[in-house]
Design a protein around this motif. Structure first.
Motif, short mmCIF file in Angstrom:
data_model
loop_
_atom_site.label_atom_id
_atom_site.label_comp_id
_atom_site.label_asym_id
_atom_site.label_seq_id
_atom_site.Cartn_x
_atom_site.Cartn_y
_atom_site.Cartn_z
N LEU A 288 40.76 42.02 43.66
CA LEU A 288 42.13 42.13 43.15
C LEU A 288 42.25 41.48 41.78
O LEU A 288 42.89 42.01 40.87
CB LEU A 288 43.11 41.51 44.13
N GLN A 289 41.64 40.32 41.60
CA GLN A 289 41.65 39.67 40.30
C GLN A 289 40.94 40.53 39.25
O GLN A 289 41.35 40.57 38.09
CB GLN A 289 41.00 38.30 40.40
N SER A 290 39.89 41.22 39.66
CA SER A 290 39.18 42.08 38.71
C SER A 290 40.06 43.23 38.25
O SER A 290 39.99 43.66 37.08
CB SER A 290 37.89 42.62 39.33
N ALA A 291 40.90 43.74 39.15
CA ALA A 291 41.81 44.83 38.77
C ALA A 291 42.77 44.36 37.67
O ALA A 291 43.10 45.11 36.74
CB ALA A 291 42.58 45.33 39.98
N ALA A 292 43.22 43.11 37.77
CA ALA A 292 44.11 42.56 36.74
C ALA A 292 43.37 42.31 35.44
O ALA A 292 43.86 42.62 34.35
CB ALA A 292 44.76 41.28 37.25
N LEU A 293 42.17 41.76 35.51
CA LEU A 293 41.42 41.45 34.30
C LEU A 293 41.03 42.72 33.55
O LEU A 293 41.16 42.78 32.31
CB LEU A 293 40.16 40.65 34.65
N ILE A 294 40.57 43.74 34.25
CA ILE A 294 40.13 44.96 33.58
C ILE A 294 41.29 45.65 32.88
O ILE A 294 41.13 46.25 31.82
CB ILE A 294 39.44 45.90 34.59
N GLN A 295 42.50 45.54 33.43
CA GLN A 295 43.66 46.14 32.78
C GLN A 295 44.21 45.26 31.66
O GLN A 295 44.48 45.73 30.56
CB GLN A 295 44.76 46.41 33.80
N PHE A 296 44.38 43.97 31.91
CA PHE A 296 45.11 43.11 30.99
C PHE A 296 44.22 42.31 30.05
O PHE A 296 44.72 41.68 29.12
CB PHE A 296 46.03 42.17 31.77
N TRP A 297 42.90 42.27 30.29
CA TRP A 297 41.94 41.63 29.40
C TRP A 297 42.13 40.12 29.31
O TRP A 297 41.61 39.47 28.41
CB TRP A 297 42.01 42.23 28.00
N ASN A 298 42.87 39.55 30.24
CA ASN A 298 43.14 38.11 30.20
C ASN A 298 42.84 37.54 31.59
O ASN A 298 43.54 37.87 32.55
CB ASN A 298 44.59 37.85 29.82
N PRO A 299 41.83 36.68 31.73
CA PRO A 299 41.48 36.15 33.05
C PRO A 299 42.56 35.28 33.66
O PRO A 299 42.51 34.98 34.85
CB PRO A 299 40.20 35.35 32.78
N ASN A 300 43.54 34.87 32.86
CA ASN A 300 44.62 34.03 33.37
C ASN A 300 45.83 34.83 33.84
O ASN A 300 46.82 34.24 34.30
CB ASN A 300 45.05 33.03 32.29
N THR A 301 45.77 36.14 33.72
CA THR A 301 46.89 36.97 34.17
C THR A 301 46.98 36.93 35.69
O THR A 301 46.01 37.23 36.38
CB THR A 301 46.71 38.43 33.71
#
Length: 521
Positions: free
Chosen positions: A332-345
């Motif tokens: 789930l965190q990878s889905a956010a990172l790949i879209q938003f390019w920010n590991p803190n999102t």
């Protein structure tokens, strides 16, 4: 490098805006009759006419491309906001009775906005906005879920992962994409090499057909069930919900995002990527984003960094990936990172359905079946530094998606395809629109010798009206001959079967748009 990544992320965000526009005023008789019919069958607060206080706000709520919402935009007759399948059935029955067509919108990402606008002036239409039908019901016992068409991919991912972090679904990167449109067209993803396209994981569906009946897989029959899994949206009826097979993901996955400029050997690395990416272990997907003088390699690996490193060192040493490039996290965190390019999102950002009218875009697509020579790539990269330049995204195939027979679903681009290319031009304001549109059309023309042929293939989820539009015959039915011009580029040999299904389930062509499947009569 961080600044380059921020610019890439901004460009990607702008590029995912997609069309909106709406239509001409119908006759008062059909308008009044349709609205009266709806008022008798649907709660009044779910039907928004142009005089409703929140009409414009709801219309704009899923418009993702500013070029389709201007002062010249003609509004639809009304917007129906169903919260139950019975409301969709009522809208179809009223529309059929009164001669009012329906445009159906789930997430609003249709690249030509055909889910809520018509290119043809004078067409009588209303918008069915499915955003109120967005339930996701997960069954952990058999690892399946029912998901409404109005849910977004982000809502689906979040709900599934919160039910069980080791379950996921293979679908697109952008979280605001609506499930209904995405599953109707195929569903390219970062896990398709492992688990296939989204449509390869659909088990059942509920659709309101042209007679206003709500039917499931057993009742609709296998031909229609085949057609709705990749045959494009708004051709056969209104799918209100889907039963999907969930897939297993490990507790830890690995993401890397590595940028390489032309001076750092990007041309040679991309040339090599073409041969490597489709044949890597299916747990590993590496896509490429071309923008400016740089290629960015964005990867998802279903496993740990320690397991990934020897694979990359052995099979793709040209990229120079090291442990410092790894980010280990949950799926789930990878889905956010790949879209938003920010590991803190935070992962909760995947639930945000917001839209923006700050930018406009135009998209086109290709499929590559033979690796493009290094010398040609040297000539391709300068296109991304030209006036009006946008970006291109290269998505590798192979693995499971390539093992499925071309006729198994309407999506035919299987065995023999190396990768898909999405070209995107974006602009803000009229002063840059001409250059951006000229750039994408010129680049598309330049690429013709190096991509698929006879026909030059395209992806229906990156809908492109430049490929052609249906002509409507004297009997008010879309012409098969006009449809096959664009249809065989999306569906190859599957187009004729889709048209035969259309003739069987909707012979009068009630469900149609400028690139809907015409009936083969």
């Amino acid at each position: 490098m961080a600044a380059i990544f921020r610019n890439l992320a901004l460009g990607l965000a702008i590029s995912f805006f997609v069309s909106c526009h709406c239509l001409a005023v119908p006759s008062l008789a059909s308008s009044d009759g349709f609205l009266q019919c709806l008022q008798q069958k649907i709660p009044g607060e779910l039907v928004l006419t142009q005089s409703s206080n929140n009409f414009t706000a709801v219309l704009v709520s899923s418009i993702r491309n500013a070029k389709f919402f201007t002062n010249a935009t003609v509004r639809p007759l009304c917007i129906v906001t169903p919260i139950d399948a019975s409301h969709v059935q009522a809208a179809v029955l009223c529309g059929r009775a009164e001669g009012v067509r329906l445009r159906v919108r789930s997430g609003g990402h249709d690249y030509e906005g055909l889910s809520y606008r018509s290119v043809r002036g004078g067409e009588v239409f209303a918008v069915i906005d499915l955003a109120g039908m967005r339930a996701v019901s997960v069954s952990l016992g058999d690892a399946t879920a029912w998901v409404d068409s109005g849910a977004t991919l982000g809502e689906l991912y979040y709900t599934v992962a919160k039910s069980n972090p080791n379950l996921a679904f293979p679908a697109g990167v952008c979280p605001t994409i609506g499930v209904g449109g995405h599953l109707s067209g195929g569903g390219i993803s970062m896990m398709m090499r492992k688990y296939g396209l989204s449509i390869d994981n659909i088990l059942d569906a509920k659709i309101v057909n042209a007679n206003g009946e709500l039917v499931d897989r057993a009742a609709m029959g296998e031909d229609l069930f085949w057609a709705i899994r990749g045959g494009g949206g708004e051709s056969f009826g209104i799918v209100v919900s889907w039963k999907i097979r969930l897939v297993q993901v490990p507790s830890t996955v690995t993401v890397f995002i590595i940028g390489r400029t032309v001076d750092q050997g990007a041309v040679d690395i991309v040339t090599r990527w073409q041969d490597v990416a489709p044949s890597l272990p299916s747990e590993l997907t590496i896509r490429v984003i071309l923008q400016g003088p740089q290629a960015t390699f964005q990867s998802l690996y279903l496993g740990s960094c320690a397991a990934l490193l020897p694979t990359m060192s052995s099979l793709f040493p040209e990229l120079g990936m090291t442990s410092a490039d790894c980010r280990e996290m949950s799926w789930l965190q990878s889905a956010a990172l790949i879209q938003f390019w920010n590991p803190n999102t935070p992962v909760e950002e995947l639930l945000n359905r917001r839209t923006s009218l700050q930018g406009s875009s135009k998209g086109k697509s290709d499929y590559v079946e033979r690796a493009i020579p290094n010398g040609v790539w040297k000539n391709i990269f300068p296109w991304f530094t030209m006036n009006g330049a946008g970006m291109a995204i290269l998505e590798p195939q192979g693995g499971f998606v390539g093992s499925v027979p071309a006729a198994a679903t309407p999506y035919p681009h299987r065995s023999g395809t190396l990768y898909n290319v999405q070209y995107i031009a974006f602009w803000s304001g009229d002063n840059t629109a001409v250059a951006a549109n000229q750039w994408i059309r010129d680049l598309y023309a330049f690429m013709e010798p190096y991509v698929s042929k006879n026909p030059r293939a395209a992806y229906v989820n990156y809908r492109d009206l430049d490929l052609g539009e249906n002509a409507v015959a004297a009997n008010d039915v879309s012409s098969f001959d006009s449809g096959k011009v664009w249809g065989r580029r999306y569906f190859a040999g599957n187009f004729d079967r889709l048209a035969a299904v259309k003739a069987a389930v909707d012979p009068t062509d009630y469900f149609r748009n400028e690139q809907s499947i015409p009936p083969l009569i």
